[in-house]
Structures are given as structure tokens and as C-alpha cells.
Design a protein around this motif. Structure first.
Motif, short mmCIF file in Angstrom:
data_model
loop_
_atom_site.label_atom_id
_atom_site.label_comp_id
_atom_site.label_asym_id
_atom_site.label_seq_id
_atom_site.Cartn_x
_atom_site.Cartn_y
_atom_site.Cartn_z
N ILE A 13 2.82 21.97 -20.52
CA ILE A 13 3.20 20.56 -20.32
C ILE A 13 3.59 20.32 -18.87
CG2 ILE A 13 4.94 18.81 -20.88
CD1 ILE A 13 4.99 19.99 -23.73
N ILE A 14 4.38 21.22 -18.30
CA ILE A 14 4.79 21.09 -16.89
C ILE A 14 3.56 21.12 -15.98
CG2 ILE A 14 6.04 22.19 -15.00
CD1 ILE A 14 8.08 23.15 -17.11
N TYR A 15 2.63 22.02 -16.28
CA TYR A 15 1.40 22.14 -15.49
C TYR A 15 0.60 20.84 -15.51
CZ TYR A 15 -3.42 23.65 -14.49
OH TYR A 15 -4.70 23.76 -14.00
N VAL A 16 0.43 20.25 -16.69
CA VAL A 16 -0.31 19.00 -16.82
C VAL A 16 0.40 17.87 -16.08
CG1 VAL A 16 -1.07 17.22 -18.46
CG2 VAL A 16 -1.44 19.63 -18.98
N LEU A 17 1.72 17.81 -16.19
CA LEU A 17 2.49 16.78 -15.49
C LEU A 17 2.35 16.90 -13.98
CD1 LEU A 17 5.80 16.61 -17.58
CD2 LEU A 17 4.02 14.86 -17.41
N THR A 23 -2.53 14.04 -8.68
CA THR A 23 -3.94 13.63 -8.61
C THR A 23 -4.16 12.18 -9.05
OG1 THR A 23 -4.41 14.46 -10.85
CG2 THR A 23 -4.74 15.98 -9.01
N THR A 24 -3.09 11.45 -9.36
CA THR A 24 -3.20 10.04 -9.73
C THR A 24 -2.17 9.24 -8.93
OG1 THR A 24 -1.54 9.97 -11.49
CG2 THR A 24 -3.71 10.83 -12.09
N PRO A 25 -2.32 7.92 -8.86
CA PRO A 25 -1.31 7.10 -8.16
C PRO A 25 0.08 7.17 -8.77
CG PRO A 25 -3.36 5.88 -8.41
CD PRO A 25 -3.51 7.13 -9.23
N PRO A 36 9.24 6.75 0.49
CA PRO A 36 8.12 5.82 0.64
C PRO A 36 7.03 6.31 1.58
CG PRO A 36 10.07 5.01 1.78
CD PRO A 36 10.51 6.19 0.95
N GLN A 37 7.37 7.27 2.46
CA GLN A 37 6.38 7.78 3.40
C GLN A 37 5.41 8.76 2.75
OE1 GLN A 37 9.56 8.42 3.32
NE2 GLN A 37 10.07 10.51 3.96
N VAL A 38 5.72 9.22 1.54
CA VAL A 38 4.85 10.18 0.84
C VAL A 38 3.75 9.42 0.12
CG1 VAL A 38 4.71 11.94 -0.94
CG2 VAL A 38 6.71 11.84 0.56
N LYS A 39 2.53 9.57 0.60
CA LYS A 39 1.38 8.91 0.00
C LYS A 39 0.68 9.86 -0.98
CE LYS A 39 2.16 5.33 2.52
NZ LYS A 39 2.79 4.14 1.90
N GLN A 40 -0.13 9.28 -1.85
CA GLN A 40 -0.77 10.06 -2.89
C GLN A 40 -1.66 11.17 -2.31
OE1 GLN A 40 0.04 9.57 -6.19
NE2 GLN A 40 -0.92 11.58 -6.36
N THR A 152 -6.55 4.95 4.27
CA THR A 152 -5.29 4.69 4.96
C THR A 152 -5.36 3.37 5.73
OG1 THR A 152 -6.12 6.02 6.81
CG2 THR A 152 -4.70 7.12 5.21
N MET A 153 -6.56 2.86 5.93
CA MET A 153 -6.74 1.60 6.67
C MET A 153 -6.64 0.38 5.76
SD MET A 153 -7.15 2.97 9.59
CE MET A 153 -7.57 1.52 10.55
N ASP A 154 -7.03 0.55 4.49
CA ASP A 154 -7.02 -0.56 3.55
C ASP A 154 -6.14 -0.21 2.36
OD1 ASP A 154 -7.46 -2.66 1.86
OD2 ASP A 154 -9.64 -2.49 1.83
N PRO A 155 -4.89 -0.73 2.31
CA PRO A 155 -3.96 -0.38 1.23
C PRO A 155 -4.46 -0.76 -0.15
CG PRO A 155 -2.82 -1.48 3.04
CD PRO A 155 -4.28 -1.62 3.31
N SER A 156 -5.41 -1.70 -0.24
CA SER A 156 -5.93 -2.09 -1.56
C SER A 156 -6.81 -1.00 -2.17
CB SER A 156 -6.72 -3.40 -1.45
OG SER A 156 -7.90 -3.21 -0.68
N LYS A 157 -7.32 -0.11 -1.32
CA LYS A 157 -8.16 0.99 -1.82
C LYS A 157 -7.27 2.19 -2.12
CE LYS A 157 -12.33 -0.45 0.66
NZ LYS A 157 -13.36 -0.07 1.66
N THR A 158 -6.80 2.23 -3.36
CA THR A 158 -5.86 3.28 -3.74
C THR A 158 -6.58 4.57 -4.08
OG1 THR A 158 -5.95 2.50 -6.04
CG2 THR A 158 -4.19 1.62 -4.63
N PHE A 159 -5.81 5.62 -4.21
CA PHE A 159 -6.33 6.95 -4.52
C PHE A 159 -7.03 6.92 -5.88
CE2 PHE A 159 -6.06 11.45 -5.58
CZ PHE A 159 -6.25 12.07 -4.36
N THR A 160 -8.29 7.35 -5.92
CA THR A 160 -9.07 7.26 -7.15
C THR A 160 -8.92 8.52 -8.01
OG1 THR A 160 -11.02 8.02 -5.93
CG2 THR A 160 -10.74 5.63 -6.23
N LEU A 161 -9.45 8.44 -9.23
CA LEU A 161 -9.11 9.41 -10.27
C LEU A 161 -10.17 10.49 -10.53
CD1 LEU A 161 -7.63 6.91 -12.91
CD2 LEU A 161 -6.36 8.35 -11.29
#
Length: 291
Positions: A13-17, A23-25, A36-40, A152-161
């Protein structure tokens, strides 16, 4: 209840979490109010780097390097290769074009696998151990950096899955193959290497992972590629990854790659399918862009 079962469940369970957070937003969302400075992308990069470092250590341990120059070259050579992929990761340099150097790097991975199965005596030499360790561990984790998209240039483009869904498909393939094999398996796939694997389990894993890939494709249309195809690739090459690691441990008479995940073994034990699936999926994304 079996104490080992409880240990495996908790650590699983810890591993999956940890995988989900990195790996997700979800990770950036949870840490946003504190850091707040830590990005995905930083969380993902940290996770893959950790996997790489521990995986290299475990492979050195499995292959029983002598205390020679080759043993001490593993980390510097791996670091140089990984650094080149790191620059591409942070500067958005993964374009999935038909690049000769990338093709050569991808080709080294099946060459290493064939060497393990057909010419394993070459791996008893120290230089062979060095080359195999760097190729088998470093390149897959390095290529994995290119699978998710972010900007990093376009905040609307979030980290994908892509990476998280790849893990989900690998877990489903392993689980379905195990359950089908346990209840219906009669024909052993590779009894000398992995006696519990059956062709019935393999077939069940393929069918059910294809179905899951269909749902991923339907509900996550923004992901790169067609996820029914990715599901098919995972269900075929995931079991191969398990056989590769089993053969590696068998060749050097080692039971587990490590014990960093209690009840589950080491990083290479948990990520054996991932190591083979990543370059295959990466190559698919290249070919898919060309079509």
C-alpha cells in the motif's frame, strides 16, 4: 493471519501511494500548501532517480562484482548517461523523433537481454557486468523520464499520467496473470526460470489488461498514444521483464535483488516488468508519431 501477509500488504500500500504521489498531480496538490516550490516533475524525477540508484546498487550486488575498477565505474558511467536524459527532461527535449542515437540506445536493451539468456558466460567478466548493469538499469529509467508531458512555461499544461497508467497496467497484468494462472494454469511458460508462470495466466493477463487499456483510452483521451496498444505491449513484455530478472538472479544464485520493500524484495524485484516495458512503450510512441 500470516505476519508476512500483513507486512506485504502494508508495504505494498505504501509503495502504491508513493508511486501515485510522485507520478500524478496529486503530489504537487498535497505538498502545495507546505512546499509550493515543489512541482510534480521534481517529485517524479526524484522517484526515478531513487529507483535508478538503488537498482544499480542491487544489480552490482546480484552480479557479485569483484572489487575492481569496473565496480567503481558503474555509478559514474550511469550518471553521465542519466545526466543527458535529465537535461532533456527539464528542457522538454523529448520529441519522439526517429533519432539515430536513441535507436542505438534502445537497441542495446534487447542485446543485453539476449546476452543474458544466450551468452550468459560473458556476464561473468567484469567488463560484461559493467556494460549489462548500465544498459539494463540506467537506460530504462532514463527513457522513463520522457513518457509524461508537462510544461514549465504554460501552467495550464499539467503533468500527465502516462507513467502512472503504465504502472496501473503493469500491476493489472501481473495480478490478472497470477489469478488466472493460479486457478486455471496447467501449462508452464518457463518452468526452469519462473515455475509459477503459466500460458493460461499469460493469456488471461493479455485479455484483461487489453480491456483495462480500453477504459484508460476512453476516460483519459489526452494521454499520448493508444492505450489499448500500450495495454497489449505491457501484457506481452511485462512477463518478459519478470523472466529477465529471474534469469539474472538464477544466473548468479541470488534469491532477491534486495529488501528495501519489506515482503516484496528490492527495487529490481518490483520494477522488473517496468524496466522492460518502458523502452518498448517509448519506441511505440516514436513509431506512433511517425504514422
Amino acid at each position: 493471519m500470516d505476519k508476512n501477509f500483513i507486512q506485504r500488504t502494508i508495504s505494498g500500500i505504501i509503495y502504491v501511494l508513493v508511486i501515485a504521489i510522485c507520478t500524478t498531480p496529486l503530489g504537487e496538490y498535497l505538498l502545495g500548501s507546505i512546499l509550493p516550490q515543489v512541482k510534480q516533475q521534481y517529485l517524479f524525477y526524484g522517484l526515478i532517480t531513487l529507483f535508478l540508484v538503488v537498482g544499480l546498487y542491487e544489480c552490482i550486488r546480484i552480479m557479485k562484482f569483484d572489487n575492481s575498477i569496473y565496480k567503481w565505474l558503474v555509478f559514474p558511467v550511469a550518471a553521465i548517461i542519466y545526466y543527458r536524459f535529465t537535461k532533456r527532461f527539464f528542457y522538454h527535449g523529448f520529441f519522439f523523433d526517429f533519432n539515430f542515437s536513441e535507436m542505438m540506445a534502445l537497441a542495446l536493451i534487447p542485446i543485453a537481454v539476449v546476452t543474458l539468456f544466450k551468452y550468459s558466460r560473458e556476464l561473468y567478466f567484469e567488463n560484461g557486468k559493467l556494460i549489462f548493469t548500465v544498459v539494463y538499469v540506467t537506460l530504462p529509467f532514463a527513457f522513463s523520464l520522457g513518457l509524461p508531458k508537462f510544461s514549465t512555461m504554460d501552467p495550464s499544461k499539467t503533468f500527465t499520467l502516462e507513467i502512472f497508467m503504465l504502472f496501473v497496467l503493469i500491476w493489472s497484468s501481473d495480478t490478472f496473470a497470477y489469478l488466472i494462472g493460479k486457478f486455471f494454469g496447467k501449462h508452464k511458460m518457463a518452468p526452469r526460470i519462473s515455475p509459477k508462470k503459466t500460458w493460461e495466466g499469460f493469456a488471461g493477463g493479455v485479455v484483461l489488461t487489453l480491456i483495462l487499456g480500453f477504459f484508460v483510452e476512453q476516460y483519459f483521451p489526452d494521454l499520448r498514444g493508444n492505450w489499448m496498444i500500450v495495454g497489449l505491449l505491457v501484457s506481452i513484455f511485462g512477463p518478459l521483464g519478470d523472466l529477465v530478472e529471474s534469469q539474472l538472479k538464477r544466473s548468479f544464485a541470488v534469491k532477491d535483488s534486495g529488501n528495501i520493500i519489506p515482503g516484496h524484495g528490492g527495487v529490481l524485484d518490483r520494477l522488473d516488468s517496468f524496466i522492460i516495458c518502458v523502452p518498448v512503450v517509448y519506441l511505440y510512441f516514436i513509431l506512433e508519431k511517425l504514422v
